[in-house]
Design a protein around this motif. Sequence first.
Motif, PDB file in Angstrom:
ATOM      1  N   LEU A   1       0.909   3.454  -3.490  1.00  0.00           N
ATOM      2  CA  LEU A   1       0.104   4.673  -3.501  1.00  0.00           C
ATOM      3  C   LEU A   1       0.926   5.909  -3.143  1.00  0.00           C
ATOM      4  O   LEU A   1       0.502   7.031  -3.411  1.00  0.00           O
ATOM      5  CB  LEU A   1      -1.077   4.555  -2.526  1.00  0.00           C
ATOM      6  N   GLY A   2       2.075   5.702  -2.508  1.00  0.00           N
ATOM      7  CA  GLY A   2       2.882   6.839  -2.082  1.00  0.00           C
ATOM      8  C   GLY A   2       2.407   7.432  -0.772  1.00  0.00           C
ATOM      9  O   GLY A   2       2.331   8.653  -0.617  1.00  0.00           O
ATOM     10  N   VAL A   3       2.079   6.551   0.190  1.00  0.00           N
ATOM     11  CA  VAL A   3       1.604   7.008   1.493  1.00  0.00           C
ATOM     12  C   VAL A   3       2.499   6.435   2.593  1.00  0.00           C
ATOM     13  O   VAL A   3       3.101   5.380   2.437  1.00  0.00           O
ATOM     14  CB  VAL A   3       0.133   6.598   1.741  1.00  0.00           C
ATOM     15  N   ALA A   4       2.553   7.141   3.711  1.00  0.00           N
ATOM     16  CA  ALA A   4       3.367   6.692   4.844  1.00  0.00           C
ATOM     17  C   ALA A   4       2.606   5.649   5.660  1.00  0.00           C
ATOM     18  O   ALA A   4       1.374   5.685   5.735  1.00  0.00           O
ATOM     19  CB  ALA A   4       3.723   7.886   5.724  1.00  0.00           C
ATOM     20  N   PRO A   5       3.335   4.707   6.297  1.00  0.00           N
ATOM     21  CA  PRO A   5       2.671   3.615   7.018  1.00  0.00           C
ATOM     22  C   PRO A   5       1.810   4.073   8.191  1.00  0.00           C
ATOM     23  O   PRO A   5       0.848   3.376   8.540  1.00  0.00           O
ATOM     24  CB  PRO A   5       3.831   2.728   7.484  1.00  0.00           C
ATOM     25  N   GLN A   6       2.115   5.230   8.786  1.00  0.00           N
ATOM     26  CA  GLN A   6       1.314   5.651   9.941  1.00  0.00           C
ATOM     27  C   GLN A   6      -0.115   6.024   9.568  1.00  0.00           C
ATOM     28  O   GLN A   6      -0.963   6.180  10.443  1.00  0.00           O
ATOM     29  CB  GLN A   6       1.978   6.829  10.676  1.00  0.00           C
ATOM     30  N   HIS A   7      -0.388   6.160   8.266  1.00  0.00           N
ATOM     31  CA  HIS A   7      -1.751   6.488   7.841  1.00  0.00           C
ATOM     32  C   HIS A   7      -2.655   5.251   7.781  1.00  0.00           C
ATOM     33  O   HIS A   7      -3.860   5.377   7.616  1.00  0.00           O
ATOM     34  CB  HIS A   7      -1.733   7.160   6.465  1.00  0.00           C
ATOM     35  N   ILE A   8      -2.057   4.053   7.890  1.00  0.00           N
ATOM     36  CA  ILE A   8      -2.845   2.823   7.783  1.00  0.00           C
ATOM     37  C   ILE A   8      -3.447   2.472   9.133  1.00  0.00           C
ATOM     38  O   ILE A   8      -2.755   2.428  10.151  1.00  0.00           O
ATOM     39  CB  ILE A   8      -1.982   1.666   7.248  1.00  0.00           C
ATOM     40  N   LYS A   9      -4.742   2.217   9.133  1.00  0.00           N
ATOM     41  CA  LYS A   9      -5.455   1.882  10.368  1.00  0.00           C
ATOM     42  C   LYS A   9      -5.825   0.408  10.374  1.00  0.00           C
ATOM     43  O   LYS A   9      -5.039  -0.438  10.764  1.00  0.00           O
ATOM     44  CB  LYS A   9      -6.694   2.775  10.528  1.00  0.00           C
ATOM     45  N   ASP A  10      -7.028   0.063   9.923  1.00  0.00           N
ATOM     46  CA  ASP A  10      -7.458  -1.336   9.911  1.00  0.00           C
ATOM     47  C   ASP A  10      -6.980  -2.048   8.652  1.00  0.00           C
ATOM     48  O   ASP A  10      -6.985  -1.479   7.554  1.00  0.00           O
ATOM     49  CB  ASP A  10      -8.979  -1.439   9.989  1.00  0.00           C
ATOM     50  N   VAL A  11      -6.585  -3.305   8.831  1.00  0.00           N
ATOM     51  CA  VAL A  11      -6.262  -4.176   7.703  1.00  0.00           C
ATOM     52  C   VAL A  11      -7.278  -5.312   7.715  1.00  0.00           C
ATOM     53  O   VAL A  11      -7.296  -6.133   8.634  1.00  0.00           O
ATOM     54  CB  VAL A  11      -4.832  -4.732   7.798  1.00  0.00           C
ATOM     55  N   ILE A  12      -8.146  -5.297   6.726  1.00  0.00           N
ATOM     56  CA  ILE A  12      -9.242  -6.273   6.640  1.00  0.00           C
ATOM     57  C   ILE A  12      -8.823  -7.362   5.660  1.00  0.00           C
ATOM     58  O   ILE A  12      -8.659  -7.118   4.468  1.00  0.00           O
ATOM     59  CB  ILE A  12     -10.541  -5.592   6.170  1.00  0.00           C
TER      60      ILE A  12
ATOM     61  N   VAL B   1       0.839  -1.204   0.000  1.00  0.00           N
ATOM     62  CA  VAL B   1       0.000   0.000   0.000  1.00  0.00           C
ATOM     63  C   VAL B   1       0.869   1.247   0.000  1.00  0.00           C
ATOM     64  O   VAL B   1       0.601   2.214  -0.726  1.00  0.00           O
ATOM     65  CB  VAL B   1      -0.960   0.008   1.208  1.00  0.00           C
ATOM     66  N   CYS B   2       1.915   1.235   0.805  1.00  0.00           N
ATOM     67  CA  CYS B   2       2.776   2.415   0.940  1.00  0.00           C
ATOM     68  C   CYS B   2       3.503   2.713  -0.360  1.00  0.00           C
ATOM     69  O   CYS B   2       3.537   3.863  -0.824  1.00  0.00           O
ATOM     70  CB  CYS B   2       3.770   2.216   2.079  1.00  0.00           C
ATOM     71  N   THR B   3       4.098   1.678  -0.959  1.00  0.00           N
ATOM     72  CA  THR B   3       4.846   1.895  -2.199  1.00  0.00           C
ATOM     73  C   THR B   3       3.929   2.012  -3.406  1.00  0.00           C
ATOM     74  O   THR B   3       4.289   2.646  -4.395  1.00  0.00           O
ATOM     75  CB  THR B   3       5.841   0.752  -2.432  1.00  0.00           C
TER      76      THR B   3
END
Length: 421
Positions: free
Chosen positions: A249-260, A245-247
Amino acid sequence: MIDVILGLQWGDEGKGKIVDYFAPNYDVIARFQGGPNAGHTLYVGGQKVVLHQIPSGIFHQHTTNLIGNGVVLDPITLKKECETVAKFGVDVRKNLFIAERTHLILPGHRALDKASEQSKGDAKIGSTLKGIGPTYMDKTGRNGLRVGDILSSDFYERYNELKAKHTKMLEFYNFTEDFSALEAEFFEALEFLKSLNIVNGEYFINGLIKEGKKILAEGAQGSMLDVDFGTFPFVTSSNTITAGVCTGLGVAPQHIKDVIGITKAYCTRVGSGPFPTELFDETGEALRKAGSEFGATTGRPRRCGWIDLVALQFACMINGVTKVVMTKADVLDTFTPLNVCTAYNINGKEVSQIPFQMDKLNITPVYKAFDGWNTNTSVLKTKADLPSKVTEYIDFINEFVGVPVVWLSNGPEREQIIEMQ
């Protein structure tokens, strides 16, 4: 805030329906990896629709849909998909966005995929022949072409340089098919692609995060096909796990909350590769028929077997799964007993971890048996309606894996989902 939905098996877990079910609760649905080798099946107004590249939130008018840079994009497939969804009254120019860093699948990539697979003989990996692997190879080889490149004045020159490279590679395989026949359709599709919303994907999605939008990252394939952690070499060419997801989309890991995470109530696999719980008897065939187990992308019959909790626990661990959706529970309605794999027997030793090279080992699954429930669960609406045998089956999985099954899908329609908590 970003929630993630991804598959925990070898793909085909029913991600399309589940993303479609959750989509009304999100502002943005974003695909972060894979390409047209994915097949996410939805039912819209009773009609079956299979999406290969467009995010599964496209039928929700309020939802922004982003194809991220981690995806490899086939413009021909995209154009056909857009024409399909347009028949349902969806204007893709309003709610579909494509990251300019997304790599393009060229006609030469598709030819190389076919040539490479044919050269392997009995060692085929079961490629979908969509050009995925060769496109990722050009990406890591630093000479691929990206969506943003089609807006450049030197695009055709760069395309021809890459085409020349592909032609040389095809000579190595003694592959004589002429892939230039695809070019007219390809360049026509590129003109269509230019008419869509091409954006700077990483700024686009981080801007939406800053605005407080709820984002759902949609994975393709499954965790056991991850290029690093899957059953290598019988894997896909991208990172299918949460880290992707991080690589992608170009987002930092701290933005990830739930992993379904999504798992079937049993297991399936398309193509070659290790599958410890595969059934080669009439039970496996009955599972295939009951579950209509044929690939959404390829149409190939899926290999079927009992649920593998060793693999499921591994997938939950590497993804940081917080909640599980179990799909196709209704397929097991007429089966008894039900077997659940709790360990592998390898050379007389019982192990509970995924080994380094599964295809080099003789693995015998260790099973725990459960009574079947012999009830039509597809008509049930609540957890209280479920037979006790269903909840016993799920409770055991919850405890073994260490992550709760929060939703149970008991049919193909959007409303056929039971909340377990």
